[in-house]
Motif scaffolding. Structure first.
Motif, PDB file in Angstrom:
ATOM      1  N   LEU A 215      -5.582   7.140   3.656  1.00  0.00           N
ATOM      2  CA  LEU A 215      -5.487   7.378   2.233  1.00  0.00           C
ATOM      3  C   LEU A 215      -4.561   8.300   1.673  1.00  0.00           C
ATOM      4  N   GLN A 216      -4.458   9.563   2.136  1.00  0.00           N
ATOM      5  CA  GLN A 216      -3.575  10.696   2.073  1.00  0.00           C
ATOM      6  C   GLN A 216      -2.130  10.126   2.178  1.00  0.00           C
ATOM      7  N   ALA A 217      -1.975   9.481   3.198  1.00  0.00           N
ATOM      8  CA  ALA A 217      -0.306   9.088   3.515  1.00  0.00           C
ATOM      9  C   ALA A 217       0.104   7.878   2.787  1.00  0.00           C
TER      10      ALA A 217
ATOM     11  N   MET B  40     -16.695   6.342   6.726  1.00  0.00           N
ATOM     12  CA  MET B  40     -15.521   5.605   6.231  1.00  0.00           C
ATOM     13  C   MET B  40     -15.770   4.865   5.015  1.00  0.00           C
ATOM     14  N   GLU B  41     -16.573   4.173   4.805  1.00  0.00           N
ATOM     15  CA  GLU B  41     -16.829   3.147   3.526  1.00  0.00           C
ATOM     16  C   GLU B  41     -17.010   3.883   2.321  1.00  0.00           C
TER      17      GLU B  41
ATOM     18  N   ALA C 274     -14.443   3.544  -0.650  1.00  0.00           N
ATOM     19  CA  ALA C 274     -14.904   3.131  -2.131  1.00  0.00           C
ATOM     20  C   ALA C 274     -14.735   4.165  -3.029  1.00  0.00           C
ATOM     21  N   ALA C 275     -14.660   5.571  -2.727  1.00  0.00           N
ATOM     22  CA  ALA C 275     -14.499   6.654  -3.715  1.00  0.00           C
ATOM     23  C   ALA C 275     -12.922   6.631  -3.942  1.00  0.00           C
TER      24      ALA C 275
ATOM     25  N   ARG D   1     -11.593  -3.940  -4.089  1.00  0.00           N
ATOM     26  CA  ARG D   1     -12.716  -3.064  -4.340  1.00  0.00           C
ATOM     27  C   ARG D   1     -13.807  -3.549  -3.731  1.00  0.00           C
ATOM     28  N   LYS D   2     -13.926  -4.593  -2.821  1.00  0.00           N
ATOM     29  CA  LYS D   2     -15.175  -5.312  -2.351  1.00  0.00           C
ATOM     30  C   LYS D   2     -15.444  -4.851  -0.967  1.00  0.00           C
TER      31      LYS D   2
END
Length: 221
Positions: free
Chosen positions: A104-106, A152-153, A157-158, A214-215
């Motif tokens: 996510l950061q990358a 992780m989930e 999700a955030a 987003r599911k």
């Protein structure tokens, strides 16, 4: 599309690479040092050639998924990130949550992110035997890996990514069945197994499905 696959040397990851190339995508496979996927590179390029794919398998890249600075240049320029990383089968594990944090950061400007999780951490729609017998046993036996999957989930999700989390039950290496059941509101009743090939197919098919953005989806054969 240009796809980048993490966990590409695993059994689901290898299917994502093979099927992605055969479907006409340009695929970058990210692996650990010494991965056997490097050995399979000529075969994968042959799959691309037979499918008439221009580009096909772009490259097999060795990179540390836990290091966002290492993988950011790998992700850049792609349309979709797929992660087929799995938790450690025993003992404390943060493979899923730590890798998701790094990815996510990358990701930068890349929006679409599809990830494999586990169905066992989800409830709702289970039959009584599964709910009161099977799930409690699994929760005890796999508590560390399940906890990692939950973290992780929650992290994904955030995030602001256009994510989809696919959650299969017990995985098998049988031939693909080509049929799927899914539920975004709970579990798939009676869905106890799914082939790894079908998990890969489901994720690749989900890339363009805006209704799955987003599911979290529990999936099964």
């Amino acid at each position: 599309m240009k796809l980048v696959v993490f966990g590409a040397s695993g059994r689901i990851g290898t299917e994502l690479v093979r099927q992605g190339v055969a479907a006409g995508h340009e695929v970058t496979a990210v692996v650990r040092e010494g991965s056997s996927l490097q050995v399979q590179l000529p075969e994968l390029r042959l799959v691309a050639a037979r499918a008439g794919v221009a580009g096909g398998l772009a490259q097999v890249v060795t990179a540390d998924v836990m290091d966002p600075k290492s993988i950011a240049p790998v992700i850049a320029g792609h349309d979709v990130v797929l992660s087929a990383l799995g938790p450690r089968p025993k003992g404390p594990s943060d493979v899923l949550s730590a890798s998701a944090t790094s990815i996510l950061q990358a990701m930068g400007d890349v929006r679409r992110y599809l990830v494999v999780s586990v169905a066992g951490i989800h409830t709702g729609n289970d039959d009584p035997f599964t709910q009161y017998v099977v799930k409690p046993i699994l929760q005890r036996l796999l508590r560390e890996s399940f906890a990692d999957a939950r973290r992780m989930e929650e992290l994904i999700a955030a995030s602001t990514a256009d994510w989809t989390i696919g959650c299969p039950p017990r995985l098998t290496d049988k031939a693909a069945k080509g049929t799927f059941r899914s539920n975004t509101e709970g579990t798939v009743r009676g869905g106890f197994t799914m082939t790894r090939a079908d998990v890969a197919t489901y994720l690749l098919n989900a890339i363009d499905k805006t209704e799955l953005i987003r599911k979290t989806v529990v999936i099964s054969n």
